[in-house]
Scaffold this motif. Structure first.
Motif, PDB file in Angstrom:
ATOM      1  N   SER A  36       0.855  -1.178   0.000  1.00 22.69           N
ATOM      2  CA  SER A  36       0.000   0.000   0.000  1.00 22.69           C
ATOM      3  C   SER A  36       0.899   1.239   0.000  1.00 22.69           C
ATOM      4  O   SER A  36       2.066   1.170   0.389  1.00 22.69           O
ATOM      5  CB  SER A  36      -0.913  -0.007   1.220  1.00 22.69           C
ATOM      6  OG  SER A  36      -0.151  -0.020   2.421  1.00 22.69           O
ATOM      7  N   LYS A  37       0.374   2.346  -0.410  1.00 21.07           N
ATOM      8  CA  LYS A  37       1.209   3.522  -0.660  1.00 21.07           C
ATOM      9  C   LYS A  37       1.947   4.013   0.578  1.00 21.07           C
ATOM     10  O   LYS A  37       3.067   4.540   0.476  1.00 21.07           O
ATOM     11  CB  LYS A  37       0.349   4.632  -1.246  1.00 21.07           C
ATOM     12  CG  LYS A  37      -0.195   4.299  -2.626  1.00 21.07           C
ATOM     13  CD  LYS A  37      -1.011   5.446  -3.217  1.00 21.07           C
ATOM     14  CE  LYS A  37      -1.520   5.084  -4.617  1.00 21.07           C
ATOM     15  NZ  LYS A  37      -2.304   6.178  -5.221  1.00 21.07           N
ATOM     16  N   GLY A  38       1.358   3.846   1.743  1.00 17.83           N
ATOM     17  CA  GLY A  38       1.991   4.365   2.944  1.00 17.83           C
ATOM     18  C   GLY A  38       3.113   3.523   3.497  1.00 17.83           C
ATOM     19  O   GLY A  38       3.756   3.927   4.478  1.00 17.83           O
ATOM     20  N   CYS A  39       3.408   2.373   2.890  1.00 23.10           N
ATOM     21  CA  CYS A  39       4.392   1.444   3.462  1.00 23.10           C
ATOM     22  C   CYS A  39       5.618   1.229   2.585  1.00 23.10           C
ATOM     23  O   CYS A  39       6.393   0.294   2.805  1.00 23.10           O
ATOM     24  CB  CYS A  39       3.731   0.097   3.739  1.00 23.10           C
ATOM     25  SG  CYS A  39       2.412   0.169   4.976  1.00 23.10           S
ATOM     26  N   VAL A  40       5.831   2.074   1.588  1.00 24.09           N
ATOM     27  CA  VAL A  40       6.927   1.837   0.645  1.00 24.09           C
ATOM     28  C   VAL A  40       8.305   1.938   1.307  1.00 24.09           C
ATOM     29  O   VAL A  40       9.290   1.425   0.779  1.00 24.09           O
ATOM     30  CB  VAL A  40       6.852   2.806  -0.556  1.00 24.09           C
ATOM     31  CG1 VAL A  40       5.607   2.530  -1.390  1.00 24.09           C
ATOM     32  CG2 VAL A  40       6.886   4.256  -0.089  1.00 24.09           C
TER      33      VAL A  40
END
Length: 421
Positions: A326-330
């Motif tokens: 998900s975008k917040g965990c890159v």
């Protein structure tokens, strides 16, 4: 506290032996980044580069790591968790002066700087004999030894029969090692000629015959699958899925109902579900290939909020590993393109952060000496193609929780080599 620190030192020593990267005090930042990636791929837990640097004494820190970190290190060292790791050592009492130094071969020299705290008295005796043999001894004549292997079936788990001749060994310290993983090293009788090992996951392995700490013969070994195979990763042994439990008319994926039927909880720590297809197509040269697929992560509850996912092209060398989240965990992602490695801690990997509410298209293409990666049709990264010959042997997917795959395609020279789902 002193006892726990000693156990941590022992755990680090076993990890260093397993990696065989030379003395840890010579490791560079990239080595700690690679270690972080290996730990994540094997345990599903991300330990940051800064955490690993503290544990290995690069930053002043005299306290024990957290319980989660200790459990993760213990799992990577071959135990179920930290408590099991400590319990193994307490199974035998060894006088301090009897504990041998860890032996590691690095460019023909020996590293004696760390103690290898050994779990059983038998291993202590083995390493002591290795130490006595290796110290100051010349390199062995490798032509005096033979080493071959044959798997008994196609699929997993799979037993492999090793045939060897180590009768020329000047010591009884003869070992067969399944792969680069030192924890898979087994003492064998130098006067015998057969040994069997079980491989629980498919892939390309480097099997080794060792005399003491010296590799005298090695060869590549491919553990293939009978079509698609799926498993739920567990500490001691994977839980294998039947084809009807994950293969569907419109693609592939085990839903949370199937996982629950195996008595495996999705919380508080979601399991890693893996899918493999290895050895079912002609090997594809890495300098002339294209790959594409569509994936979707199907579970984002609780600790699965990051929806950690990876796609791997398994080769007869280092693999390609394309991670997504998900975008917040890159920040927790690590991209591996054979010899090129990028950590989300030190680079912008936002292109690998996606919205899994819909299917995500992932592709890579080798041309003009570059491997180019695209997410949803948008160029994301590119890296050089290694100059040495490397071939793609298999494809793997992994989902922290549950996920689906469809439209898998692998091509070379304009010709479709593999197409499925």
């Amino acid at each position: 506290m002193v006892s726990e620190l000693s156990e941590l030192q022992r755990c680090k020593g076993l990890i260093e032996q397993r990696l065989d990267w030379g003395p840890a005090d010579t490791w560079q930042t990239t080595d700690f980044e690679n270690l972080s990636e290996l730990i994540l791929n094997e345990t599903g837990v991300s330990l940051s580069t800064s955490t690993l640097r503290r544990i290995w004494g690069r930053v002043e820190y005299n306290h024990l790591p957290s319980t989660t970190t200790l459990n993760t290190l213990a799992r990577f060292a071959g135990a179920g968790d930290w408590r099991a790791f400590v319990k193994q050592n307490k199974a035998v009492t060894v006088e301090p002066e009897q504990q041998p130094g860890a032996v590691r071969e690095q460019k023909g020299t020996q590293s004696w700087k760390r103690l290898a705290w050994i779990a059983t008295a038998a291993v202590v005796v083995i390493l002591a004999s290795m130490l006595a043999f290796d110290k100051g001894e010349p390199q062995l004549e490798k032509n005096a030894y033979t080493f071959t292997s044959q798997s008994v079936t196609k699929g997993i788990p799979n037993s492999v029969i090793f045939t060897y001749d180590a009768s020329a060994s000047p010591t009884d310290s003869v070992f067969i090692q399944q792969s680069w993983d030192d924890s898979k090293r087994v003492l064998v009788d130098k006067n015998s000629h057969k040994h069997t090992s079980i491989y629980y996951e498919p892939g390309a392995y480097q099997a080794k015959l060792l005399i003491g700490a010296q590799v005298v013969q090695q060869h590549k070994l491919v553990i293939g699958t009978a079509g698609w195979a799926a498993l739920i990763d567990r500490p001691k042994m994977p839980v294998y899925l039947k084809k009807e439990e994950f293969l569907r008319k419109d693609g592939m994926g085990a839903d949370i109902t199937v996982i629950g039927q195996k008595n495996i909880s999705l919380q508080p720590e979601p399991p890693m579900i893996k899918y493999f297809n290895v050895g079912n197509f002609e090997p594809v040269p890495l300098d002339n290939f294209s790959f594409s697929t569509e994936i979707r992560h199907d579970y984002n509850e609780g600790a699965a909020a990051c929806q950690l996912t990876y796609i791997s092209l398994l080769t007869d060398d280092t693999p390609i590993v394309i991670p997504l989240s998900s975008k917040g965990c890159v920040s927790d992602l690590n991209l591996l393109s054979v010899d090129s490695y990028v950590s989300g801690k030190k680079a912008d990997l936002s292109a690998l952060g996606v919205d899994f509410t819909d299917w995500v298209s992932v592709s890579c293409l080798a041309s003009g000496g570059k491997i180019r990666y695209a997410i949803n049709g948008q160029h994301a990264f590119e890296f050089p193609v290694p100059s040495r010959p490397i071939r793609v042997l298999g494809i793997a997917f992994g989902f922290r929780g549950a996920g689906s795959v469809r439209n898998v395609s692998l091509r070379t020279g304009g010709k479709t080599v593999f197409e499925a789902l």
